[in-house]
Design a protein around this motif. Sequence first.
Motif, PDB file in Angstrom:
ATOM      1  N   GLY A   1       0.815  -1.079  -0.431  1.00 46.81           N
ATOM      2  CA  GLY A   1       0.479   0.096   0.260  1.00 46.81           C
ATOM      3  C   GLY A   1       0.937   1.063  -0.178  1.00 46.81           C
ATOM      4  O   GLY A   1       0.374   2.514  -0.617  1.00 46.81           O
ATOM      5  N   SER A   2       1.725   1.251   0.595  1.00 46.97           N
ATOM      6  CA  SER A   2       2.749   2.634   0.896  1.00 46.97           C
ATOM      7  C   SER A   2       4.509   2.378  -0.372  1.00 46.97           C
ATOM      8  O   SER A   2       4.103   3.783  -1.075  1.00 46.97           O
ATOM      9  CB  SER A   2       3.681   2.273   1.901  1.00 46.97           C
ATOM     10  OG  SER A   2       4.639   1.009   1.516  1.00 46.97           O
ATOM     11  N   PHE A   3       3.153   1.031  -1.141  1.00 45.24           N
ATOM     12  CA  PHE A   3       4.418   1.410  -2.664  1.00 45.24           C
ATOM     13  C   PHE A   3       3.774   1.837  -3.006  1.00 45.24           C
ATOM     14  O   PHE A   3       3.766   2.978  -4.196  1.00 45.24           O
ATOM     15  CB  PHE A   3       4.954   0.402  -3.599  1.00 45.24           C
ATOM     16  CG  PHE A   3       6.001  -0.266  -2.922  1.00 45.24           C
ATOM     17  CD1 PHE A   3       7.014   0.684  -1.955  1.00 45.24           C
ATOM     18  CD2 PHE A   3       6.299  -2.072  -2.365  1.00 45.24           C
ATOM     19  CE1 PHE A   3       8.051   0.263  -1.254  1.00 45.24           C
ATOM     20  CE2 PHE A   3       7.488  -2.255  -2.203  1.00 45.24           C
ATOM     21  CZ  PHE A   3       8.000  -1.612  -1.482  1.00 45.24           C
ATOM     22  N   LYS A   4       1.607   2.058  -3.712  1.00 42.13           N
ATOM     23  CA  LYS A   4       0.991   2.096  -4.339  1.00 42.13           C
ATOM     24  C   LYS A   4       0.773   3.594  -4.331  1.00 42.13           C
ATOM     25  O   LYS A   4       0.156   4.186  -5.353  1.00 42.13           O
ATOM     26  CB  LYS A   4      -0.204   1.350  -4.304  1.00 42.13           C
ATOM     27  CG  LYS A   4      -1.692   1.575  -4.956  1.00 42.13           C
ATOM     28  CD  LYS A   4      -2.915   0.492  -4.701  1.00 42.13           C
ATOM     29  CE  LYS A   4      -3.908   1.406  -5.432  1.00 42.13           C
ATOM     30  NZ  LYS A   4      -5.104   0.376  -5.186  1.00 42.13           N
ATOM     31  N   ALA A   5       0.743   3.979  -3.158  1.00 42.74           N
ATOM     32  CA  ALA A   5       0.009   5.372  -2.401  1.00 42.74           C
ATOM     33  C   ALA A   5       0.506   6.552  -3.707  1.00 42.74           C
ATOM     34  O   ALA A   5       0.108   7.255  -4.428  1.00 42.74           O
ATOM     35  CB  ALA A   5       0.369   5.569  -1.244  1.00 42.74           C
ATOM     36  N   PRO A   6       1.954   6.471  -3.863  1.00 38.24           N
ATOM     37  CA  PRO A   6       2.796   7.712  -4.438  1.00 38.24           C
ATOM     38  C   PRO A   6       2.758   7.472  -6.299  1.00 38.24           C
ATOM     39  O   PRO A   6       2.353   8.222  -6.885  1.00 38.24           O
ATOM     40  CB  PRO A   6       4.605   7.394  -4.371  1.00 38.24           C
ATOM     41  CG  PRO A   6       3.904   6.657  -2.424  1.00 38.24           C
ATOM     42  CD  PRO A   6       3.162   5.436  -2.545  1.00 38.24           C
TER      43      PRO A   6
ATOM     44  N   SER B   1       0.204   6.134  -7.357  1.00 34.66           N
ATOM     45  CA  SER B   1      -1.000   6.491  -7.436  1.00 34.66           C
ATOM     46  C   SER B   1      -1.547   8.032  -7.239  1.00 34.66           C
ATOM     47  O   SER B   1      -2.332   8.787  -8.421  1.00 34.66           O
ATOM     48  CB  SER B   1      -2.156   6.393  -6.620  1.00 34.66           C
ATOM     49  OG  SER B   1      -1.951   4.421  -6.283  1.00 34.66           O
ATOM     50  N   ASN B   2      -0.797   9.082  -7.067  1.00 36.53           N
ATOM     51  CA  ASN B   2      -1.046  10.492  -6.729  1.00 36.53           C
ATOM     52  C   ASN B   2      -0.006  10.801  -8.151  1.00 36.53           C
ATOM     53  O   ASN B   2      -0.822  11.418  -8.478  1.00 36.53           O
ATOM     54  CB  ASN B   2      -0.220  10.568  -5.953  1.00 36.53           C
ATOM     55  CG  ASN B   2      -0.657  10.288  -3.925  1.00 36.53           C
ATOM     56  OD1 ASN B   2      -2.173   9.653  -3.918  1.00 36.53           O
ATOM     57  ND2 ASN B   2      -0.435  10.169  -3.454  1.00 36.53           N
ATOM     58  N   PHE B   3       1.161  10.033  -8.630  1.00 35.18           N
ATOM     59  CA  PHE B   3       1.476  10.307  -9.469  1.00 35.18           C
ATOM     60  C   PHE B   3       0.578  10.116 -11.030  1.00 35.18           C
ATOM     61  O   PHE B   3       0.625  11.331 -11.461  1.00 35.18           O
ATOM     62  CB  PHE B   3       3.093   9.710  -9.645  1.00 35.18           C
ATOM     63  CG  PHE B   3       3.525   9.902 -11.230  1.00 35.18           C
ATOM     64  CD1 PHE B   3       4.072  11.273 -11.333  1.00 35.18           C
ATOM     65  CD2 PHE B   3       4.170   8.652 -12.120  1.00 35.18           C
ATOM     66  CE1 PHE B   3       4.584  11.591 -12.209  1.00 35.18           C
ATOM     67  CE2 PHE B   3       4.865   9.498 -13.055  1.00 35.18           C
ATOM     68  CZ  PHE B   3       5.193   9.973 -13.234  1.00 35.18           C
ATOM     69  N   VAL B   4       0.702   9.801 -10.882  1.00 37.81           N
ATOM     70  CA  VAL B   4      -1.437   9.513 -11.547  1.00 37.81           C
ATOM     71  C   VAL B   4      -2.118   9.930 -12.062  1.00 37.81           C
ATOM     72  O   VAL B   4      -2.227  10.248 -13.124  1.00 37.81           O
ATOM     73  CB  VAL B   4      -1.795   7.325 -11.894  1.00 37.81           C
ATOM     74  CG1 VAL B   4      -2.465   7.357 -12.918  1.00 37.81           C
ATOM     75  CG2 VAL B   4      -0.431   6.404 -12.299  1.00 37.81           C
ATOM     76  N   TYR B   5      -2.840   9.851 -10.813  1.00 35.07           N
ATOM     77  CA  TYR B   5      -4.080  11.508 -10.727  1.00 35.07           C
ATOM     78  C   TYR B   5      -3.381  12.748 -11.356  1.00 35.07           C
ATOM     79  O   TYR B   5      -3.802  13.501 -12.288  1.00 35.07           O
ATOM     80  CB  TYR B   5      -4.335  11.500  -8.935  1.00 35.07           C
ATOM     81  CG  TYR B   5      -5.335  10.359  -9.090  1.00 35.07           C
ATOM     82  CD1 TYR B   5      -6.233   9.585 -10.013  1.00 35.07           C
ATOM     83  CD2 TYR B   5      -4.539   9.455  -7.437  1.00 35.07           C
ATOM     84  CE1 TYR B   5      -6.606   8.933  -9.279  1.00 35.07           C
ATOM     85  CE2 TYR B   5      -5.303   8.556  -7.307  1.00 35.07           C
ATOM     86  CZ  TYR B   5      -6.826   8.360  -7.557  1.00 35.07           C
ATOM     87  OH  TYR B   5      -7.421   6.895  -8.163  1.00 35.07           O
ATOM     88  N   ALA B   6      -1.937  13.368 -11.113  1.00 33.43           N
ATOM     89  CA  ALA B   6      -1.536  14.313 -11.499  1.00 33.43           C
ATOM     90  C   ALA B   6      -1.382  14.691 -13.063  1.00 33.43           C
ATOM     91  O   ALA B   6      -1.500  14.714 -13.444  1.00 33.43           O
ATOM     92  CB  ALA B   6      -0.660  14.703 -10.581  1.00 33.43           C
ATOM     93  N   LEU B   7      -0.934  13.071 -13.282  1.00 31.60           N
ATOM     94  CA  LEU B   7      -0.595  13.360 -14.554  1.00 31.60           C
ATOM     95  C   LEU B   7      -2.442  13.690 -15.612  1.00 31.60           C
ATOM     96  O   LEU B   7      -2.190  14.165 -16.943  1.00 31.60           O
ATOM     97  CB  LEU B   7      -0.064  11.795 -15.510  1.00 31.60           C
ATOM     98  CG  LEU B   7       1.695  11.878 -15.075  1.00 31.60           C
ATOM     99  CD1 LEU B   7       2.351   9.704 -15.951  1.00 31.60           C
ATOM    100  CD2 LEU B   7       2.259  12.829 -15.644  1.00 31.60           C
TER     101      LEU B   7
END
Length: 167
Positions: A142-147, A149-155
């Motif tokens: 989950g801690s790997f996935k969160a950053p 996911s945030n990067f994908v949302y920003a893109l």
Amino acid sequence: MKKNYREVKEARVQEIKEKMEKAQGVILAKYQGLTVEEDTKLRKELRDAGVEYKVYKNTLALRAAKELGFDQLEDYFIGPISIAFGYEDPTAPARILNDFSKDHKVLELKAGIVQGEIFDENKVKELATVPPKEVLIAKLLGSFKAPLSNFVYALNAIEEKQKSEEA
């Protein structure tokens, strides 16, 4: 007859020694005072978690521990002592016995061996607070996935903004 009895004892010591070597976590607990129903419930919880729970003669268990170099355990083999062997998860025996002891005060954690290190009662209780391996892995993933996911949302937000400016 005497020779046969000695062979039985030696075989039992060897059995205990093999279990201690194989187990990732070994917890000693004083169980005197548990009712049959309570003991049955505890054994079921331990069995469901893949933990083997046994009661051996202290002299035999101590001899096995000493043969493995765990001489410091001598002070803990006083009175009726049970041994929980955790083969998969080194924290499982401590966690289950500690949780059970909260509702059943007669069950006392004494000591443990976790991956070759001797733990006293306080360290065993600390170990009991460590979540199961599966939970730790899920948290790590989950801690790997969160950053990411945030990067994908920003893109996606940048792409949406560019599309709206073009339109």
